[in-house]
Motif scaffolding. Structure first.
Motif, PDB file in Angstrom:
ATOM      1  N   ARG A   1      -7.196  -1.247  -3.221  1.00 14.27           N
ATOM      2  CA  ARG A   1      -6.056  -1.026  -3.599  1.00 14.27           C
ATOM      3  C   ARG A   1      -5.427  -1.247  -5.051  1.00 14.27           C
ATOM      4  NH1 ARG A   1      -1.886   2.903  -0.195  1.00 14.27           N
ATOM      5  NH2 ARG A   1      -1.354   2.637  -2.652  1.00 14.27           N
ATOM      6  N   SER A   2      -5.601  -1.074  -6.380  1.00 16.43           N
ATOM      7  CA  SER A   2      -4.575  -1.571  -6.972  1.00 16.43           C
ATOM      8  C   SER A   2      -3.705  -1.874  -6.705  1.00 16.43           C
ATOM      9  CB  SER A   2      -4.916  -0.586  -8.930  1.00 16.43           C
ATOM     10  OG  SER A   2      -6.570  -0.430  -8.957  1.00 16.43           O
ATOM     11  N   VAL A   3      -2.594  -3.048  -7.805  1.00 20.06           N
ATOM     12  CA  VAL A   3      -1.272  -2.810  -7.544  1.00 20.06           C
ATOM     13  C   VAL A   3      -0.524  -3.584  -8.980  1.00 20.06           C
ATOM     14  CG1 VAL A   3      -0.540  -5.555  -7.115  1.00 20.06           C
ATOM     15  CG2 VAL A   3      -2.370  -4.487  -5.294  1.00 20.06           C
ATOM     16  N   GLY A   4       0.769  -2.939  -8.673  1.00 19.21           N
ATOM     17  CA  GLY A   4       1.067  -3.237  -9.980  1.00 19.21           C
ATOM     18  C   GLY A   4       1.513  -1.972 -11.360  1.00 19.21           C
ATOM     19  N   GLU A   5       1.566  -2.446 -12.348  1.00 21.65           N
ATOM     20  CA  GLU A   5       1.832  -0.839 -13.488  1.00 21.65           C
ATOM     21  C   GLU A   5       0.275  -1.515 -13.895  1.00 21.65           C
ATOM     22  OE1 GLU A   5       5.226  -0.921 -15.853  1.00 21.65           O
ATOM     23  OE2 GLU A   5       6.659  -0.454 -13.879  1.00 21.65           O
ATOM     24  N   HIS A   6      -0.209  -0.591 -14.466  1.00 17.66           N
ATOM     25  CA  HIS A   6      -1.590  -0.603 -15.177  1.00 17.66           C
ATOM     26  C   HIS A   6      -1.357  -0.239 -16.394  1.00 17.66           C
ATOM     27  CE1 HIS A   6      -3.923  -1.906 -11.655  1.00 17.66           C
ATOM     28  NE2 HIS A   6      -2.794  -1.194 -10.804  1.00 17.66           N
ATOM     29  N   TYR A   7      -2.336  -0.253 -17.506  1.00 16.38           N
ATOM     30  CA  TYR A   7      -2.460  -0.089 -18.808  1.00 16.38           C
ATOM     31  C   TYR A   7      -3.370  -0.107 -19.461  1.00 16.38           C
ATOM     32  CZ  TYR A   7       2.533  -1.406 -18.403  1.00 16.38           C
ATOM     33  OH  TYR A   7       4.046  -1.319 -18.298  1.00 16.38           O
ATOM     34  N   LEU A   8      -3.886   1.521 -20.099  1.00 16.77           N
ATOM     35  CA  LEU A   8      -4.904   1.255 -19.755  1.00 16.77           C
ATOM     36  C   LEU A   8      -5.109   1.250 -21.760  1.00 16.77           C
ATOM     37  CD1 LEU A   8      -6.639   4.507 -18.332  1.00 16.77           C
ATOM     38  CD2 LEU A   8      -7.237   2.381 -18.158  1.00 16.77           C
TER      39      LEU A   8
END
Length: 332
Positions: free
Chosen positions: A240-247
């Motif tokens: 799974r991904s971690v943190g806040e993501h920005y597309l």
């Protein structure tokens, strides 16, 4: 890796920071996998990257967290090299980790190792942020009733008593590497779709241009059989991904041209940046920017996918977007 020192403002990292004076920032920059670097054991490194079996890194009243075995081994080696640069920081120094591809994943893992070894309070007080660009997920979690599960929180970071916004991850939507080691990974199934010779990829389905090209490449690779057997056993995971993501999103018309006209392999200018939680990232990419085992076998899609992963896709487009926003703010 590289270590740099600079003078920055905490308000550039935390909008609610009350610190108005400039502060010293020590940045740890971690490079991703470079197939052209002849000074490293590229084949050995590739096998470590594909040794993705989950091993425990944290077990407490909140959760059991496991991490990519090969990445943990690399991060522990890195920490032994980098610890002195952390220990020699002044009391006013702050720390930033940043990296592209696996370098970003290792940056997150270095921060986690600091939290394990020196406590979450040390990280909260001394690490400004981890920035990642096109980095694959490397964690999995078994949660308990004590774990935060609300929409924007990151359960993995919460297990270490760290805030979700201590990690900012930037993602090009057509980048396949951000889906590596997950249930949406378009690359791992290719290893299972092999002919009896052990070299012919895409053996199922219609003929594709890449099939004979890749077969020739694999036949000339002496270490292919060992890599193949290791990857078959250990590469397929559900991390799974971690943190806040920005597309990093292009103008909307780009979606239509990709679907209705032809695949455009060039990296487009960024029209907008959309924040999305770690829980929502991979399902959203799979739904809107679909890359599966079949489509990535087409030459145009394969080229587009990897062009959108290489570090230039995260360099100039982001800088140009930031400059555009600053110009608009100055005019307003």
């Amino acid at each position: 890796w590289m270590v740099t020192d600079s003078i920055q403002y905490e308000q550039d990292f935390w909008a609610d920071s009350k610190q108005k004076e400039p502060t010293l920032v020590r940045t740890f920059v971690l490079r991703g996998y470079d197939a052209s670097d002849e000074e490293v054991d590229r084949e050995g490194l590739l096998n470590v990257i594909c040794t993705a079996s989950p091993v425990p890194i944290c077990q407490n009243e909140k959760a059991l967290v496991r991490v990519h075995e090969g990445m943990l081994s690399m991060a522990q080696d890195l920490m032994r090299e980098l610890a002195k640069y952390i220990d020699l920081t002044s009391p006013s120094h702050k720390i930033v980790f940043t990296g592209h591809s696996i370098g970003g994943s290792l940056g997150i893992l270095l921060m986690i190792l600091l939290a394990k070894d020196r406590g979450a309070s040390f990280v909260r007080e001394n690490v400004l942020r981890v920035f990642t660009f096109g980095s694959p997920p490397i964690f999995e979690i078994e949660s308990t009733s004590n774990l935060k599960l609300d929409g924007d929180s990151c359960s993995i970071l919460d297990a270490f008593d760290l805030p979700s916004d201590i990690v900012y991850s930037y993602v090009q939507p057509w980048d396949p590497i951000v889906r590596l080691y997950s249930q949406y990974d378009p690359l791992y199934p290719l290893i299972d779709d092999l002919g009896e010779d052990g070299y012919t990829l895409f053996v199922s389905g219609p003929s594709r241009t890449l099939r004979p090209i890749l077969k020739t490449i694999l036949e000339s690779w002496e270490g292919w059989s060992g890599f193949r057997d290791n990857a078959r056993v250990k590469l397929g995971q559900n991390y799974r991904s971690v943190g806040e993501h920005y597309l990093l999103l292009p103008e909307p018309i780009r979606y239509l041209t990709d679907r209705l006209v032809s695949v455009n392999i060039a990296v487009p200018p960024i029209e907008s940046i959309v924040q999305i939680s770690s829980r929502e990232l991979l399902p959203a990419l799979n739904e809107v920017f679909t890359i599966n085992t079949f489509t990535i076998s087409y030459v145009s899609v394969a080229i587009r996918s990897f062009v959108h992963h290489f570090y230039p896709a995260y360099g100039s487009p982001v800088v140009d977007y930031a400059e555009k926003i600053m110009e608009e703010e100055e005019k307003a």
